[in-house]
Each structure stands twice: as C-alpha cells, then as structure tokens.
Design a protein around this motif. Structure first.
Motif, PDB file in Angstrom:
ATOM      1  N   GLU A   1      55.787 -10.212  68.655  1.00  0.00           N
ATOM      2  CA  GLU A   1      56.569  -9.911  69.991  1.00  0.00           C
ATOM      3  C   GLU A   1      56.966  -8.104  69.853  1.00  0.00           C
ATOM      4  OE1 GLU A   1      60.898 -10.894  71.633  1.00  0.00           O
ATOM      5  OE2 GLU A   1      59.693 -12.548  71.187  1.00  0.00           O
ATOM      6  N   GLN A   2      57.520  -7.651  68.703  1.00  0.00           N
ATOM      7  CA  GLN A   2      57.776  -6.452  68.771  1.00  0.00           C
ATOM      8  C   GLN A   2      56.595  -5.490  69.070  1.00  0.00           C
ATOM      9  OE1 GLN A   2      59.520  -5.729  64.858  1.00  0.00           O
ATOM     10  NE2 GLN A   2      61.692  -6.503  65.798  1.00  0.00           N
ATOM     11  N   ASN A   3      55.243  -5.789  68.333  1.00  0.00           N
ATOM     12  CA  ASN A   3      54.200  -5.324  68.660  1.00  0.00           C
ATOM     13  C   ASN A   3      53.702  -5.153  70.045  1.00  0.00           C
ATOM     14  OD1 ASN A   3      53.777  -4.727  66.015  1.00  0.00           O
ATOM     15  ND2 ASN A   3      52.501  -6.447  65.357  1.00  0.00           N
ATOM     16  N   GLN A   4      53.925  -6.354  70.855  1.00  0.00           N
ATOM     17  CA  GLN A   4      53.391  -6.562  72.242  1.00  0.00           C
ATOM     18  C   GLN A   4      54.392  -5.475  73.080  1.00  0.00           C
ATOM     19  OE1 GLN A   4      53.731 -10.730  73.067  1.00  0.00           O
ATOM     20  NE2 GLN A   4      51.652 -11.070  72.110  1.00  0.00           N
ATOM     21  N   VAL A   5      55.709  -5.602  72.638  1.00  0.00           N
ATOM     22  CA  VAL A   5      56.585  -4.617  73.524  1.00  0.00           C
ATOM     23  C   VAL A   5      56.261  -3.028  73.241  1.00  0.00           C
ATOM     24  CG1 VAL A   5      59.043  -3.816  73.434  1.00  0.00           C
ATOM     25  CG2 VAL A   5      58.468  -6.265  73.273  1.00  0.00           C
ATOM     26  N   SER A   6      55.690  -2.875  71.922  1.00  0.00           N
ATOM     27  CA  SER A   6      55.633  -1.490  71.554  1.00  0.00           C
ATOM     28  C   SER A   6      54.097  -1.173  72.463  1.00  0.00           C
ATOM     29  CB  SER A   6      55.286  -1.336  70.147  1.00  0.00           C
ATOM     30  OG  SER A   6      55.025  -0.070  69.895  1.00  0.00           O
ATOM     31  N   THR A   7      53.208  -1.897  72.500  1.00  0.00           N
ATOM     32  CA  THR A   7      52.055  -1.681  73.060  1.00  0.00           C
ATOM     33  C   THR A   7      52.244  -1.507  74.716  1.00  0.00           C
ATOM     34  OG1 THR A   7      50.793  -2.987  71.359  1.00  0.00           O
ATOM     35  CG2 THR A   7      49.766  -2.549  73.555  1.00  0.00           C
ATOM     36  N   LYS A   8      52.910  -2.323  75.300  1.00  0.00           N
ATOM     37  CA  LYS A   8      53.401  -2.084  76.566  1.00  0.00           C
ATOM     38  C   LYS A   8      54.380  -0.798  77.218  1.00  0.00           C
ATOM     39  CE  LYS A   8      53.345  -7.021  77.877  1.00  0.00           C
ATOM     40  NZ  LYS A   8      54.101  -8.127  77.889  1.00  0.00           N
ATOM     41  N   GLU A   9      55.186  -0.541  76.117  1.00  0.00           N
ATOM     42  CA  GLU A   9      55.807   0.811  76.219  1.00  0.00           C
ATOM     43  C   GLU A   9      55.045   2.095  76.222  1.00  0.00           C
ATOM     44  OE1 GLU A   9      58.905   0.646  73.425  1.00  0.00           O
ATOM     45  OE2 GLU A   9      60.270  -0.823  74.854  1.00  0.00           O
ATOM     46  N   ASN A  10      53.985   1.850  74.987  1.00  0.00           N
ATOM     47  CA  ASN A  10      53.033   3.240  74.941  1.00  0.00           C
ATOM     48  C   ASN A  10      52.018   3.201  75.797  1.00  0.00           C
ATOM     49  OD1 ASN A  10      54.706   4.074  72.836  1.00  0.00           O
ATOM     50  ND2 ASN A  10      53.578   2.809  71.069  1.00  0.00           N
ATOM     51  N   GLY A  11      51.608   2.081  76.574  1.00  0.00           N
ATOM     52  CA  GLY A  11      50.484   2.081  77.477  1.00  0.00           C
ATOM     53  C   GLY A  11      49.324   1.968  76.702  1.00  0.00           C
ATOM     54  N   THR A  12      48.924   1.528  75.530  1.00  0.00           N
ATOM     55  CA  THR A  12      47.946   1.764  74.477  1.00  0.00           C
ATOM     56  C   THR A  12      47.876   0.214  74.110  1.00  0.00           C
ATOM     57  OG1 THR A  12      49.173   1.891  72.528  1.00  0.00           O
ATOM     58  CG2 THR A  12      48.261   3.999  73.856  1.00  0.00           C
ATOM     59  N   SER A  13      46.629  -0.141  73.497  1.00  0.00           N
ATOM     60  CA  SER A  13      46.427  -1.290  73.099  1.00  0.00           C
ATOM     61  C   SER A  13      46.295  -1.516  71.432  1.00  0.00           C
ATOM     62  CB  SER A  13      44.669  -1.657  73.538  1.00  0.00           C
ATOM     63  OG  SER A  13      43.812  -0.866  73.047  1.00  0.00           O
ATOM     64  N   GLU A  14      46.842  -0.405  71.077  1.00  0.00           N
ATOM     65  CA  GLU A  14      47.035  -0.313  69.643  1.00  0.00           C
ATOM     66  C   GLU A  14      48.058  -1.373  68.942  1.00  0.00           C
ATOM     67  OE1 GLU A  14      47.380   3.636  67.569  1.00  0.00           O
ATOM     68  OE2 GLU A  14      46.127   4.486  68.968  1.00  0.00           O
TER      69      GLU A  14
END
Length: 70
Positions: free
Chosen positions: A54-67
């Motif tokens: 869940e944290q990875n998904q939130v971080s990905t959405k906030e950064n606008g990247t797929s990393e």
C-alpha cells in the motif's frame, strides 16, 4: 536465521526490551505472546507485506512514476 527450541512458557529476549513467550503449543500451531515497547510495530508477515504494498502504491502515485519504492 537463528533457530531455537522452546517449551511452553519459555521465553526469548531480543535486545533487552522485546520478550517473546511461548503461550501454547497445539499440534502444528504455536501461540506466541510478544511484549515490546509501544513504539515497536509488530505485524504478521502477510499484514506487513500488505502495508508495504500500500505504501509503495501511494508513493508511486505521488511521484507519478511506476518505480517501486522500498
């Protein structure tokens, strides 16, 4: 990995402030009691993995990247 054998009511101490007690042994299941400071998070592995995902998904959405951020 350290592997220990313990009997019911025996304990394992980690870093002087975390105590794991064998509460019950029933067949192939072991119940553990864990005493730790309130600021130490304790999760079953499947819950921990879900939190991390869940944290990875939130971080990905906030950064606008797929990393994947770990």
């Amino acid at each position: 990995m350290l592997v220990l054998s313990r009997k019911k009511n025996e304990k394992i101490v980690i870093d002087e402030n975390i105590i794991i007690t064998i509460v019950e042994i029933r067949g192939d299941k072991v119940r553990l009691g864990i005493e730790a400071p309130r600021d130490v998070p304790i999760h079953r592995s499947e819950v921990y993995d879900a939190i991390q995902n869940e944290q990875n998904q939130v971080s990905t959405k906030e950064n606008g990247t797929s990393e994947v951020v770990q």
